[in-house]
Design an enzyme around this catalytic site. Structure first.
Site, mmCIF file in Angstrom:
data_model
loop_
_atom_site.group_PDB
_atom_site.id
_atom_site.type_symbol
_atom_site.label_atom_id
_atom_site.label_comp_id
_atom_site.label_asym_id
_atom_site.label_seq_id
_atom_site.Cartn_x
_atom_site.Cartn_y
_atom_site.Cartn_z
ATOM 1 N N THR A 94 42.199 37.901 46.654
ATOM 2 C CA THR A 94 42.595 38.906 46.696
ATOM 3 C C THR A 94 43.434 37.967 48.167
ATOM 4 O OG1 THR A 94 42.638 41.010 46.288
ATOM 5 C CG2 THR A 94 44.896 40.638 47.778
ATOM 6 N N LYS A 170 49.639 41.597 43.240
ATOM 7 C CA LYS A 170 48.345 42.609 43.744
ATOM 8 C C LYS A 170 48.216 42.736 45.054
ATOM 9 C CE LYS A 170 44.009 43.083 44.248
ATOM 10 N NZ LYS A 170 43.103 44.371 43.845
ATOM 11 N N LYS A 239 43.255 43.148 56.022
ATOM 12 C CA LYS A 239 43.420 41.796 55.509
ATOM 13 C C LYS A 239 44.960 41.959 54.970
ATOM 14 C CE LYS A 239 41.254 40.357 52.088
ATOM 15 N NZ LYS A 239 41.665 40.123 50.677
#
Length: 295
Positions: A94, A170, A239
């Site tokens: 990711t 995503k 994040k």
């Protein structure tokens, strides 16, 4: 197929094991060597360097963040320098849209192919080959990779020929999951302060209005207060929220809920709880309501 697999954390271990189980020749590498110990016993070959893991037709990276991917790909004797012409780098990490765009250009310049294939699913889904793969890249590369995606997941969604589109999908999905966690935490804090049992409340919700896996999985974790060991750490949640906010800023798309979520994760980390599962942000609503039971 000859595959290199780099990154054997909570997700990567299960993915690599399923590729071995499917009959592929898998060479594994992890920066912390002990995480690779179990894979040779299952039939994989251990690599001592990144370069050694890049000698096959495909190399898959499953790493924690942009910095790790940048180091493994662009570093000396990294993926970019080691992968053969025509071979494919599959990034299942990711990562930011910007890094994915940079990877696409760099691999094209090197005569290599690049596919973004991040996945939805927690570590238990990775181990059970039940991930959902979101893939984007050149059609011929995606066709070559179909058997690999079938080995690690239950369904593959091809979204674009531009790899970074898969990364954006995503990130947007993780933003929605974090939104679910926050709203569940607020709802549980509300009814819990009135004396309603959280487990019973979550059972009502997931049996009626919200039967989706995100509500079932995270509702259960929140109601039971099960935040360790983390399936997906709060530091990684922060994040991902930052990455979706960065992508949104570039496209001038306001995401006010994402801004709230960033602050929720920051509050959790400031409390020394970044190692807990990202669903632990749900406890902040109870704390704010004066009924925190997360300790």
């Amino acid at each position: 197929m000859d595959i290199g697999f780099i990154g054997l954390g909570n997700m990567g271990r299960g993915m690599a094991a399923n590729l071995v189980e499917a009959g592929h020749r898998v060479t594994v590498y992890n920066r912390s060597p002990d995480k690779a110990d179990a894979l040779p016993e299952q039939g994989a070959t251990r690599a001592d360097t990144v370069s050694d893991a890049c000698r096959g037709e495909v190399v898959i990276t499953m790493l924690a963040d942009d910095a790790a991917v940048d180091d493994v790909v662009f570093g000396e004797r990294g993926v970019l320098a080691s992968l053969a012409s025509g071979a494919v780098h599959v990034s299942s990490s990711t990562i930011s849209v910007a890094l994915s765009q940079r990877l696409a250009v760099a691999h094209a310049d090197a005569g290599q192919q690049y596919v973004a294939a991040p996945v939805f699913g927690r570590p238990e889904a990775a181990s059970a080959a039940k991930l959902f793969v979101v893939a984007a890249g050149a059609p011929d590369a995606l066709a070559r990779l179909t058997p690999l995606f079938d080995a690690i997941g239950q369904r593959t969604f091809v979204v674009s020929e531009k790899p970074d589109a898969a990364n954006l999908v995503k990130l947007s999905g993780n933003f929605l999951i974090a939104s679910v966690i926050e709203s569940l935490g607020e709802a549980v804090a509300l009814v819990g302060k009135a004396g309603v049992d959280p487990l019973h409340y979550v059972d009502i919700l997931t049996s009626t209005l919200f039967s989706a896996p995100a509500y079932q999985t995270y509702g259960g974790l929140i109601a039971r207060g099960e935040f360790e060991p983390a399936g997906f750490a709060a530091t990684l949640g922060l994040k991902d929220v930052r990455l979706v906010l960065a992508a949104a800023e570039d496209m001038q798309v306001p995401l006010p809920v994402a801004s709230l979520l960033r602050d929720r994760f920051l509050a959790l980390l400031a409390d020394g709880r970044g190692h807990q599962d990202w669903s632990a942000i749900a406890t902040l609503a109870g704390r704010d309501a004066g009924s925190d039971h997360s300790a």
